[in-house]
Design a protein around this motif. Structure first.
Motif, PDB file in Angstrom:
ATOM      1  N   UNK A   1       0.814  -1.124   0.042  1.00 44.84           N
ATOM      2  CA  UNK A   1       0.028  -0.060  -0.179  1.00 44.84           C
ATOM      3  C   UNK A   1       0.692   1.332   0.059  1.00 44.84           C
ATOM      4  N   UNK A   2       2.216   1.110   0.683  1.00 48.51           N
ATOM      5  CA  UNK A   2       2.905   2.280   0.512  1.00 48.51           C
ATOM      6  C   UNK A   2       3.477   2.635  -0.875  1.00 48.51           C
ATOM      7  N   UNK A   3       3.829   1.286  -1.453  1.00 54.14           N
ATOM      8  CA  UNK A   3       4.491   1.483  -2.925  1.00 54.14           C
ATOM      9  C   UNK A   3       3.223   2.029  -3.945  1.00 54.14           C
ATOM     10  N   UNK A   4       1.833   1.724  -3.622  1.00 47.50           N
ATOM     11  CA  UNK A   4       0.918   2.374  -4.468  1.00 47.50           C
ATOM     12  C   UNK A   4       0.803   3.693  -4.246  1.00 47.50           C
TER      13      UNK A   4
ATOM     14  N   UNK B   1      17.733   8.906  -8.597  1.00 50.94           N
ATOM     15  CA  UNK B   1      17.491   9.019  -7.151  1.00 50.94           C
ATOM     16  C   UNK B   1      16.744   7.957  -6.640  1.00 50.94           C
ATOM     17  N   UNK B   2      15.540   7.473  -6.992  1.00 50.68           N
ATOM     18  CA  UNK B   2      14.661   6.547  -6.345  1.00 50.68           C
ATOM     19  C   UNK B   2      15.521   5.419  -6.500  1.00 50.68           C
TER      20      UNK B   2
ATOM     21  N   UNK C   1       8.667   3.911  -5.760  1.00 51.96           N
ATOM     22  CA  UNK C   1       7.406   4.035  -6.081  1.00 51.96           C
ATOM     23  C   UNK C   1       7.583   5.330  -7.019  1.00 51.96           C
ATOM     24  N   UNK C   2       8.426   6.251  -6.309  1.00 46.78           N
ATOM     25  CA  UNK C   2       8.536   7.658  -7.173  1.00 46.78           C
ATOM     26  C   UNK C   2       9.543   7.409  -8.175  1.00 46.78           C
ATOM     27  N   UNK C   3      10.558   6.595  -8.142  1.00 42.30           N
ATOM     28  CA  UNK C   3      11.500   6.414  -9.359  1.00 42.30           C
ATOM     29  C   UNK C   3      10.478   5.499 -10.515  1.00 42.30           C
TER      30      UNK C   3
ATOM     31  N   UNK D   1       1.915   6.975  -6.929  1.00 37.52           N
ATOM     32  CA  UNK D   1       0.733   8.241  -7.277  1.00 37.52           C
ATOM     33  C   UNK D   1       1.457   9.431  -6.951  1.00 37.52           C
ATOM     34  N   UNK D   2       2.620   9.584  -6.019  1.00 37.77           N
ATOM     35  CA  UNK D   2       3.093  10.701  -5.772  1.00 37.77           C
ATOM     36  C   UNK D   2       4.153  10.897  -6.825  1.00 37.77           C
ATOM     37  N   UNK D   3       4.851   9.890  -7.145  1.00 39.67           N
ATOM     38  CA  UNK D   3       5.929   9.970  -8.500  1.00 39.67           C
ATOM     39  C   UNK D   3       5.133  10.338  -9.835  1.00 39.67           C
TER      40      UNK D   3
END
Length: 393
Positions: free
Chosen positions: A17-20, A258-259, A154-156, A24-26
């Protein structure tokens, strides 16, 4: 075949759930600033603010989210956080549709960013606490490390996908609208999986510390975290605009670098925290981050800037777990959610303010001034670590 122990399998089931959330943030991170500046015509400061307001919203809701986790249980908070994440994507669609009315569209962008910030504070904090309660406090460092891997991984993943969607979507429905639909669909996919996972019981209300008391206990470590988080804020809010200002290609590549390096560093070097102590690891991490930010500042090619972003990711990677394990240990298990929320507040403040404040430096000192300023804050954080090490010796 890779074999995972029971604790790791349990952690992975929830850290998804953190990954999802961070995908979205990325997805939003790169395209929001471009949309606000290039399509709505707002200034660089406002474009940076549109990115950073998410972190201000996360800051404002961390304490509430942490208390809700301790009161009703982390599973419920994760479910509501995913729903709010769906809403954030849909509001971005509305912002694209209102492009002909720039003030309305900008207000909708801010609304989307605020709802995403609330979603982040709920999903990321609750997933951490859910996992710690599932596998036990001896696995806290492992939980925090996996959470960070999924956060910046996730951001990457999200950043280059968003740029591809944004640049290759026709004017109708529009690039921001397509990214918003992708965000909403992604978070919606997590809802049935979250509903299937076994819950953990909320803790008794009478044993919890007030949030301000918890904040005071974790503050020394949080201030150091803030010093290193400004560099990430400079990259997340202004990196794409830095490349656009120089007519360079490859901003998404730098964010992905970065990610990716962040994730690799977490996998390879997390064990150094137990071996050498969190403060020592944090000190050297901050110095590495300062070097990376300096490379971005003085680099005169996209390749050098992307290399600096990668080195910054390596430095930033161990900062949260190195400081977080000690910070969380300063409170009892009944206040674990509040402790993680309070510690994360320092990251939220630093990242939330860095976009608009550092954006004000651009007209005076250029982007070199932005990234050198961020490097100075990393060095100051390393100095605080050294002082705390000397105090504890």
């Amino acid at each position: 075949m890779l074999k995972l122990d029971a604790a790791t399998r349990s952690i992975l089931a929830v850290v998804l759930f953190t990954l999802l959330c961070y995908v979205e943030i990325g997805l939003q991170m790169v395209v929001v600033s471009l949309f606000v500046k290039e399509q709505l015509g707002f200034s660089l400061v406002w474009a940076g603010f549109a990115v950073s307001v998410q972190y201000l919203a996360t800051f404002g809701s961390r304490g509430w989210a942490g208390n809700r986790i301790d009161l009703v249980g982390p599973k419920t908070v994760v479910l509501w956080g995913l729903v709010i994440g769906v809403l954030s994507g849909l509001v971005l669609v509305a912002a694209q549709m209102a492009q002909g009315l720039p003030m309305v569209a900008f207000a909708l962008v801010l609304a989307a960013r605020v709802t995403l910030g609330i979603s982040e504070s709920m999903v990321a904090t609750a997933a951490l606490v859910w996992n710690i309660r599932r596998v036990g406090t001896p696995h806290t460092a492992q939980v925090i490390s996996w959470n960070g891997v999924c956060s910046y991984g996730g951001i990457a993943l999200g950043a280059p996908v968003a740029m591809t969607i944004y640049q290759n979507t026709p004017s109708v429905p529009g690039g921001l609208s397509a990214v918003g639909l992708c965000c909403a669909g992604l978070m919606a996919l997590g809802l049935p999986w979250a509903a299937m996972q076994p819950a953990v019981s909320p803790l008794e209300e009478g044993k919890r510390l007030p949030f301000l008391s918890v904040l005071g206990k974790v503050a020394p470590y949080g201030v150091v975290l803030a010093g290193g988080s400004i560099g990430f804020g400079a990259i997340s809010a202004l990196y794409a605009l830095y490349f656009a200002d120089r007519s360079w290609q490859g901003a998404a590549t730098g964010l992905s670098a970065f990610g990716v390096i962040f994730v690799m560093t977490r996998f390879v070097l997390t064990g150094q925290i137990a071996r050498h102590g969190g403060l020592r690891v944090a000190m050297f991490s901050l110095l590495a981050e300062a070097c990376g930010l300096s490379v971005i500042a003085i680099g005169h090619t996209p390749l050098l800037a992307d290399m600096g972003a990668a080195l910054t990711g390596a430095g930033f990677a161990l900062l949260f777990p190195a400081l977080g394990v000690s910070a969380v240990a300063r409170t009892g298990p009944e206040s674990r959610g509040a402790a993680i929320g309070a510690f994360s507040v320092f990251l939220d403040i630093a990242i939330g303010l860095s976009g608009p404040v550092l954006g004000m430096i651009v007209p005076v000192g250029g982007y070199m001034g932005v990234y050198l300023t961020a490097a100075v804050f990393s060095v100051l954080g390393a100095g605080l670590c050294l002082a705390m090490i000397s105090r504890d010796a």
